[in-house]
Motif scaffolding. Sequence first.
Motif, PDB file in Angstrom:
ATOM      1  N   PRO A 121      -8.999 -12.971  -7.693  1.00  0.00           N
ATOM      2  CA  PRO A 121      -8.630 -11.593  -7.388  1.00  0.00           C
ATOM      3  C   PRO A 121      -7.437 -11.095  -8.197  1.00  0.00           C
ATOM      4  O   PRO A 121      -7.394  -9.920  -8.586  1.00  0.00           O
ATOM      5  N   ARG A 122      -6.501 -11.980  -8.488  1.00  0.00           N
ATOM      6  CA  ARG A 122      -5.346 -11.567  -9.296  1.00  0.00           C
ATOM      7  C   ARG A 122      -5.774 -11.272 -10.733  1.00  0.00           C
ATOM      8  O   ARG A 122      -5.265 -10.338 -11.363  1.00  0.00           O
ATOM      9  N   PHE A 123      -6.692 -12.068 -11.262  1.00  0.00           N
ATOM     10  CA  PHE A 123      -7.219 -11.798 -12.607  1.00  0.00           C
ATOM     11  C   PHE A 123      -7.948 -10.453 -12.641  1.00  0.00           C
ATOM     12  O   PHE A 123      -7.764  -9.650 -13.559  1.00  0.00           O
TER      13      PHE A 123
ATOM     14  N   GLN B 185     -13.955 -18.979  -4.905  1.00  0.00           N
ATOM     15  CA  GLN B 185     -13.574 -17.699  -5.514  1.00  0.00           C
ATOM     16  C   GLN B 185     -14.624 -17.142  -6.471  1.00  0.00           C
ATOM     17  O   GLN B 185     -14.459 -16.023  -6.976  1.00  0.00           O
TER      18      GLN B 185
ATOM     19  N   ALA C 213      -3.514 -16.437 -17.265  1.00  0.00           N
ATOM     20  CA  ALA C 213      -2.486 -16.707 -16.262  1.00  0.00           C
ATOM     21  C   ALA C 213      -1.145 -16.934 -16.958  1.00  0.00           C
ATOM     22  O   ALA C 213      -1.079 -17.452 -18.077  1.00  0.00           O
TER      23      ALA C 213
ATOM     24  N   ALA D 130      -1.725 -12.195 -15.972  1.00  0.00           N
ATOM     25  CA  ALA D 130      -1.520 -12.152 -14.523  1.00  0.00           C
ATOM     26  C   ALA D 130      -0.373 -13.108 -14.234  1.00  0.00           C
ATOM     27  O   ALA D 130      -0.485 -14.306 -14.480  1.00  0.00           O
TER      28      ALA D 130
ATOM     29  N   ASP E  24      -5.736 -17.655  -5.085  1.00  0.00           N
ATOM     30  CA  ASP E  24      -6.068 -16.239  -5.305  1.00  0.00           C
ATOM     31  C   ASP E  24      -6.151 -15.928  -6.795  1.00  0.00           C
ATOM     32  O   ASP E  24      -5.923 -14.800  -7.223  1.00  0.00           O
ATOM     33  N   LEU E  25      -6.507 -16.933  -7.580  1.00  0.00           N
ATOM     34  CA  LEU E  25      -6.597 -16.791  -9.033  1.00  0.00           C
ATOM     35  C   LEU E  25      -7.532 -15.649  -9.433  1.00  0.00           C
ATOM     36  O   LEU E  25      -7.160 -14.763 -10.209  1.00  0.00           O
TER      37      LEU E  25
ATOM     38  N   GLN F  56      -7.605  -7.901 -10.715  1.00  0.00           N
ATOM     39  CA  GLN F  56      -6.637  -6.817 -10.574  1.00  0.00           C
ATOM     40  C   GLN F  56      -5.945  -6.534 -11.906  1.00  0.00           C
ATOM     41  O   GLN F  56      -5.777  -5.378 -12.305  1.00  0.00           O
ATOM     42  N   ALA F  57      -5.540  -7.605 -12.597  1.00  0.00           N
ATOM     43  CA  ALA F  57      -4.850  -7.436 -13.874  1.00  0.00           C
ATOM     44  C   ALA F  57      -5.758  -6.822 -14.938  1.00  0.00           C
ATOM     45  O   ALA F  57      -5.294  -6.118 -15.840  1.00  0.00           O
TER      46      ALA F  57
ATOM     47  N   SER G 278       3.273 -17.799 -15.876  1.00  0.00           N
ATOM     48  CA  SER G 278       4.273 -18.067 -14.851  1.00  0.00           C
ATOM     49  C   SER G 278       5.648 -17.971 -15.498  1.00  0.00           C
ATOM     50  O   SER G 278       5.786 -18.126 -16.721  1.00  0.00           O
TER      51      SER G 278
ATOM     52  N   PHE H 208       2.083 -15.253 -12.039  1.00  0.00           N
ATOM     53  CA  PHE H 208       2.145 -15.952 -10.764  1.00  0.00           C
ATOM     54  C   PHE H 208       3.548 -16.535 -10.578  1.00  0.00           C
ATOM     55  O   PHE H 208       4.199 -16.917 -11.545  1.00  0.00           O
TER      56      PHE H 208
END
Length: 202
Positions: free
Chosen positions: A111-113, A43, A127, A176, A108-109, A115-116, A129, A178
């Motif tokens: 891309p999610r970061f 990634q 991150a 982000a 997908d850590l 995006q956020a 949860s 999850f």
Amino acid sequence: MKQPLGVILAGGQARRMGGGDKGRLMLQGRSLLEHARARLEPQVDALALNANGDPARFDDLGLPVIVDSIAGFAGPLAGVLAGLDWAAEKGADLIVTAAADTPFFPCDLVPRFLQAGEGMTHPLVLAASPDPERARNRHPTFGLWPVALRDDLRAALEGGLRKVVQWTDQHGGREALFTNQPFDPFFNVNTPEDLARAEELS
């Protein structure tokens, strides 16, 4: 846009596991470090290991080993700062950190970061949860960190700050979120019982 650089944080003292390098504990035939590497390396543009002590003990990994510049085991933020300094030398703008003792974190850590962090001048994301008691649980060793804030972080650490969320909140840090199904992907191995649980989850 270039992908961030990656830093695996392995600078803790592993007291609840009897000391030593917790990332070397074996899970399903591979070390916890190898599990973390396999998830993060695809990634990011480049990967380093943050660990203190003799770096030669990690020669078999073939990764650059970066040490804390803040003395006295100052916690995860010291590892983040070491990563930011390494990234600055490479001309990078961002790093993503992951803990060496967390073998199931999302693939997908990054891309999610990203995006956020969209729209932020200096993207800063942790991150999180779901948590039944606190609504959500932030995971301060998993984050997106901007190189532009490294001097601010250095000053904060030198001033005694140690709590990750205290510093990220000061800079408008985001989260982000999850899913924790079928289990929390940020489950980490702190005790022998946790390692046994990880074997069950594998």
